[in-house]
Write a protein that holds these residues in place. Structure first.
Motif, PDB file in Angstrom:
ATOM      1  N   ASP A 143       0.833  -1.203   0.000  1.00 31.19           N
ATOM      2  CA  ASP A 143       0.000   0.000   0.000  1.00 31.19           C
ATOM      3  C   ASP A 143       0.869   1.254   0.000  1.00 31.19           C
ATOM      4  OD1 ASP A 143      -2.297  -1.534   0.006  1.00 31.19           O
ATOM      5  OD2 ASP A 143      -2.657  -1.303   2.165  1.00 31.19           O
ATOM      6  N   LYS A 144       1.968   1.200   0.724  1.00 37.64           N
ATOM      7  CA  LYS A 144       2.878   2.344   0.780  1.00 37.64           C
ATOM      8  C   LYS A 144       3.491   2.604  -0.598  1.00 37.64           C
ATOM      9  CE  LYS A 144       6.077   3.960   4.224  1.00 37.64           C
ATOM     10  NZ  LYS A 144       7.054   3.606   5.242  1.00 37.64           N
ATOM     11  N   VAL A 145       3.878   1.538  -1.282  1.00 33.02           N
ATOM     12  CA  VAL A 145       4.456   1.668  -2.617  1.00 33.02           C
ATOM     13  C   VAL A 145       3.397   2.208  -3.587  1.00 33.02           C
ATOM     14  CG1 VAL A 145       5.383   0.361  -4.578  1.00 33.02           C
ATOM     15  CG2 VAL A 145       6.202  -0.111  -2.273  1.00 33.02           C
ATOM     16  N   LYS A 146       2.175   1.713  -3.498  1.00 29.42           N
ATOM     17  CA  LYS A 146       1.101   2.177  -4.375  1.00 29.42           C
ATOM     18  C   LYS A 146       0.823   3.661  -4.157  1.00 29.42           C
ATOM     19  CE  LYS A 146      -1.335  -2.212  -4.846  1.00 29.42           C
ATOM     20  NZ  LYS A 146      -2.568  -2.945  -4.538  1.00 29.42           N
ATOM     21  N   LYS A 147       0.805   4.079  -2.906  1.00 24.97           N
ATOM     22  CA  LYS A 147       0.556   5.491  -2.609  1.00 24.97           C
ATOM     23  C   LYS A 147       1.678   6.367  -3.148  1.00 24.97           C
ATOM     24  CE  LYS A 147      -2.277   4.860   1.496  1.00 24.97           C
ATOM     25  NZ  LYS A 147      -2.388   5.071   2.942  1.00 24.97           N
ATOM     26  N   THR A 148       2.910   5.895  -3.024  1.00 22.59           N
ATOM     27  CA  THR A 148       4.051   6.651  -3.525  1.00 22.59           C
ATOM     28  C   THR A 148       3.974   6.790  -5.044  1.00 22.59           C
ATOM     29  OG1 THR A 148       5.394   5.816  -1.712  1.00 22.59           O
ATOM     30  CG2 THR A 148       6.567   6.762  -3.587  1.00 22.59           C
ATOM     31  N   LEU A 149       3.684   5.694  -5.732  1.00 20.75           N
ATOM     32  CA  LEU A 149       3.564   5.739  -7.186  1.00 20.75           C
ATOM     33  C   LEU A 149       2.410   6.638  -7.613  1.00 20.75           C
ATOM     34  CD1 LEU A 149       4.261   2.032  -8.195  1.00 20.75           C
ATOM     35  CD2 LEU A 149       5.737   4.002  -8.523  1.00 20.75           C
TER      36      LEU A 149
END
Length: 87
Positions: free
Chosen positions: A31-37
């Protein structure tokens, strides 16, 4: 009154708990990676939109001097060309 295999069940329950904990941690990382992207893509989109709007305003407000020059040149050329043919 200890049951036989009770230690085995505790180990299985511990493994299940660890697995669920691992999945939750991995899900949070994803989820953190998705939010960053998503933030990066949103910033790029906003910059592109502002650049597009600025270009459109520039094209709209800048007069086209070449168009006026071409119209004058075409009229003079056509008159000279036809006058020579008639002679």
């Amino acid at each position: 009154m200890k049951r036989k295999g009770c230690g085995f069940m505790n180990k299985i329950e511990d493994m299940i708990t660890e697995t669920k904990l691992y999945e939750m941690l991995r899900k949070r990382d994803q989820d953190k990676v998705k939010k960053t992207l998503l933030c990066i893509v949103a910033i790029i989109g906003a910059v592109a939109a502002v650049a597009g709007i600025a270009y459109a305003v520039y094209r709209f407000l800048t007069p086209n001097y070449l168009e006026d020059f071409e119209e004058d040149f075409d009229d003079d050329f056509e008159d000279d060309y036809f006058e020579e043919d008639e002679l």
